[in-house]
Design a protein around this motif. Structure first.
Motif, PDB file in Angstrom:
ATOM      1  N   PRO A   4       0.834  -1.209   0.000  1.00  0.00           N
ATOM      2  CA  PRO A   4       0.000   0.000   0.000  1.00  0.00           C
ATOM      3  C   PRO A   4       0.867   1.257   0.000  1.00  0.00           C
ATOM      4  O   PRO A   4       1.955   1.277   0.565  1.00  0.00           O
ATOM      5  CB  PRO A   4      -0.817  -0.106   1.280  1.00  0.00           C
ATOM      6  N   SER A   5       0.355   2.290  -0.632  1.00  0.00           N
ATOM      7  CA  SER A   5       1.102   3.550  -0.711  1.00  0.00           C
ATOM      8  C   SER A   5       1.107   4.232   0.658  1.00  0.00           C
ATOM      9  O   SER A   5       0.324   3.910   1.546  1.00  0.00           O
ATOM     10  CB  SER A   5       0.480   4.471  -1.747  1.00  0.00           C
ATOM     11  N   PHE A  10      -1.420   6.312   5.706  1.00  0.00           N
ATOM     12  CA  PHE A  10      -1.713   7.463   6.546  1.00  0.00           C
ATOM     13  C   PHE A  10      -3.216   7.618   6.744  1.00  0.00           C
ATOM     14  O   PHE A  10      -3.689   7.894   7.840  1.00  0.00           O
ATOM     15  CB  PHE A  10      -1.130   8.740   5.936  1.00  0.00           C
ATOM     16  N   THR A  11      -3.982   7.424   5.668  1.00  0.00           N
ATOM     17  CA  THR A  11      -5.436   7.530   5.753  1.00  0.00           C
ATOM     18  C   THR A  11      -5.996   6.482   6.698  1.00  0.00           C
ATOM     19  O   THR A  11      -6.867   6.782   7.522  1.00  0.00           O
ATOM     20  CB  THR A  11      -6.065   7.368   4.358  1.00  0.00           C
ATOM     21  N   ARG A  12      -5.513   5.262   6.615  1.00  0.00           N
ATOM     22  CA  ARG A  12      -5.972   4.203   7.517  1.00  0.00           C
ATOM     23  C   ARG A  12      -5.624   4.514   8.966  1.00  0.00           C
ATOM     24  O   ARG A  12      -6.425   4.322   9.872  1.00  0.00           O
ATOM     25  CB  ARG A  12      -5.370   2.863   7.115  1.00  0.00           C
TER      26      ARG A  12
END
Length: 104
Positions: A4-5, A10-12
């Motif tokens: 994952p990028s 960061f979003t997670r």
């Protein structure tokens, strides 16, 4: 496997942190002490505690009696009721002033 990028990670992480912080909003606070009635009667009676001037719908903590400068009963977490003695309250006042000056 796909990695994952950094943006997705960061979003997670932000989503998990937001969910954890909202869960703590439903935790119970400190127990409120009961004040016994001054008059002796056969029936059980409870008297009303003095309300805080800062937050009118909350009870004023018993250790905040207005003797300190600027004391208007603002202690929504009842930290003052957990202090071991009156000298510690004075220590915390001085520490707050010191930290405020350093922060400026």
């Amino acid at each position: 496997p796909r990695v994952p990028s950094a943006r997705k990670m960061f979003t997670r992480a932000a989503l998990i942190a937001a969910m954890a912080s909202t869960a703590t909003a439903f935790m119970s606070g400190p127990a409120m002490p009961m004040v016994k009635s001054a008059r002796a009667s056969a029936s059980t009676s409870v008297t009303m505690q003095q309300k805080s001037a800062a937050i009118p719908f909350l009870d004023c903590p018993p250790k905040l009696d207005g003797s300190a400068v600027g004391d208007i009963g603002f202690d929504p977490l009842w930290v003052s009721s957990m202090l071991p003695d009156a000298g510690y309250f004075k220590f915390l006042q001085e520490a707050e002033i010191k930290h405020g000056r350093v922060a400026m």
